[in-house]
Design an enzyme around this catalytic site. Structure first.
Site, PDB file in Angstrom:
ATOM      1  N   VAL A   1       0.814  -1.219   0.000  1.00 55.43           N
ATOM      2  CA  VAL A   1       0.000   0.000   0.000  1.00 55.43           C
ATOM      3  C   VAL A   1       0.848   1.270   0.000  1.00 55.43           C
ATOM      4  O   VAL A   1       0.352   2.351  -0.304  1.00 55.43           O
ATOM      5  CB  VAL A   1      -0.979   0.005   1.195  1.00 55.43           C
ATOM      6  CG1 VAL A   1      -1.892  -1.217   1.133  1.00 55.43           C
ATOM      7  CG2 VAL A   1      -0.260   0.053   2.541  1.00 55.43           C
ATOM      8  N   LYS A   2       2.105   1.166   0.388  1.00 56.25           N
ATOM      9  CA  LYS A   2       3.043   2.301   0.394  1.00 56.25           C
ATOM     10  C   LYS A   2       2.425   3.557   0.995  1.00 56.25           C
ATOM     11  O   LYS A   2       2.572   4.647   0.461  1.00 56.25           O
ATOM     12  CB  LYS A   2       3.575   2.557  -1.017  1.00 56.25           C
ATOM     13  CG  LYS A   2       4.403   1.376  -1.564  1.00 56.25           C
ATOM     14  CD  LYS A   2       5.112   1.691  -2.866  1.00 56.25           C
ATOM     15  CE  LYS A   2       6.031   0.573  -3.323  1.00 56.25           C
ATOM     16  NZ  LYS A   2       5.362  -0.697  -3.683  1.00 56.25           N
TER      17      LYS A   2
END
Lengths: 322, 322
Positions: B114-115
């Protein structure tokens, strides 16, 4: 839904037209905190069903609709922070989507505060999701439909190009995180790389990334996030990125005042969007509005806080830029 | 859903137990590309309804379920890239959620790619959404329920603490982007700040952030994303972060081979998760599997590609670490 016509104006031209119309460069951050949402709204959905995420997502959507109706006469821009919707899972994201749709119907500009970033092929998916569209066989769908989003620069130019190109194609905008408003933002962003700080190098790149996206008013669709909590850096960054529209968080709850944000603007009195979230949405819970209005009169509190913020910024701009 | 018990083992201990059981440190990236999903799956949902986002989200979920059933005997870890689900709006995110749930039922470890990153109060919402839980009145809900996620360090320590603390509380993991696999990753990440490169400084911090989260096997729940495409940097980063588990993208489609990733591991033959996405999921479309299997036999192609990848890495580890 039809593909958005390429004949629309550059994002910043749309933005500036709106800002002039209502004489307001304020963005209201739609950051739902369930515990702060007034009881009158929650009561519409009680008793609490077992599907708590469904319940919460409905409460938030109703709150957002009431807030949008309340603030639309005074502001042009909302900035929903997607994290507060992801907190309620896919149902929260459905509320995020429906909030954007409702705000667009009311003529507001929507900046999705998503701070996305990834390698190029993945960044393209994010860009199409948030400010573009997706082709499914012969149908084109718009997944979220924000007018602009925030993006993180850590991965470099190739990771940002899909966002820049999608913004160009659809006349949307992006705001690159340059100098963020949090206390530890300097830890990496202020590191000296040769003679320049990292955030100054990111600012130079942001200026360059925006070169092909300049509108009629001289502003680029590639903007920058610059925290109001760092006024000294703001003035330097204003010079490095003269054509970038600044999205400025940190006003209100995070401590910055109208005086601090003077450096965000260019001499034309343009160039910055000032965001406030909790200090407007939940004004009923903070001084001086708390004493004057209670939770029952939360709408009066929000409206009063918003009118005051608009006036404080207008006065500052008048004194500084005439 | 009940709160996850704090009595579980440290994330890396869970991970290492799993890796030893199936003798595989491979993570399969569940990155759905609609055009590459085999026709046999799409046909189950035709004719195409007007609700294209709904159709696509159902196709992807069915594909993921078939892929998970297929790969579960050979691997321990899946890594869904959320961007490819956001591309289909909230319905895509529902599929992301249901994919995680199904993979957990099958005993797999799920790393949500998901960074995410934001200022502290917002980072807390992201952390609770993805690896924690949310309290709604008297009910505790788990919005996504991944075992670990990837996070971006640009905002500094205070922006990462909510992720680190949530991981500690729920026995989950995080992987900090240190040196990414894309061609331009060096633009900022390789900048010299004094005598060190930015990504080396981020690596030192990542090592420090992980100090309080070391498991019985000596590895920290605070890991690092390090691209397989930069083998020289890999070997340096391995020394800076001896206790960090590495999540290593770039194998397969992005060009890295088993030889390149040798430096990811410690002398115990542990310390790295090697991710491949398209080269496994859509093996039927690439050589040498394309020639042997067609789209009709996509499952055979995926299985063959996965077994080969497992074997190549096992052989490399055997030759290098005995």
């Amino acid at each position: 839904m039809p593909v958005i016509s390429d004949s629309r104006e550059n994002f910043t031209d749309q933005l500036i037209t709106a800002i002039r119309k209502k004489n307001s460069c304020v963005a209201v951050g739609l950051d739902p905190y369930l515990t702060l949402i007034p009881d009158t709204i929650k009561q519409k959905f009680s008793p609490l069903s077992k599907e708590s995420l469904e319940y919460t997502s409905r409460v938030i959507l109703e709150f957002n609709i009431q807030v949008i109706d309340l603030i639309a006469p005074f502001v042009n821009i909302i900035k929903p922070q997607i994290a507060f919707y992801e907190l309620y899972g896919w149902r929260g994201i459905r509320t995020y989507t429906e909030t954007i749709r409702y705000a667009k119907q009311k003529g507001l500009i929507v900046i999705g505060d998503v701070k996305r970033s990834d390698v190029p092929s993945t960044a393209e998916a994010y860009a199409n999701a948030h400010i573009g569209d997706v082709r499914i066989d012969h149908v084109t769908e718009i997944p979220f439909g924000a007018d602009a989003i925030t993006v993180n620069p850590y991965l470099g130019t190739d990771s940002l190009l899909p966002f820049i190109q999608t913004a160009q194609k659809h006349k949307k905008g992006i705001f690159v995180l340059v100098k963020t408003s949090n206390p530890d933002s300097g830890e990496f962003q202020d590191l000296l790389c040769g003679e320049k700080k990292l955030h100054e190098i990111v600012a130079e790149k942001t200026h360059a990334w925006g070169n092909d996206s300049i509108g009629k008013q001289g502003y680029s669709a590639v903007g920058a996030v610059v925290g109001a909590t760092y006024p000294h850096e703001l003035s330097i960054l204003r010079r490095i990125m003269p054509a970038a529209y600044f999205l400025v968080p940190g006003y209100g709850t995070q401590g910055a005042t109208a005086k601090d944000i003077g450096y965000c603007f260019n001499r034309d009195g343009l160039g910055a969007i000032i965001n406030a979230s909790r200090s407007i949405l939940y004004a009923y819970a903070v001084s001086p509005w708390k004493e004057k209005y209670g939770m029952q009169s939360w709408k009066d509190a929000t409206q009063a806080a918003l009118i005051k913020m608009n006036e404080d910024i207008r006065n500052m701009l008048k004194v500084t830029y005439g």
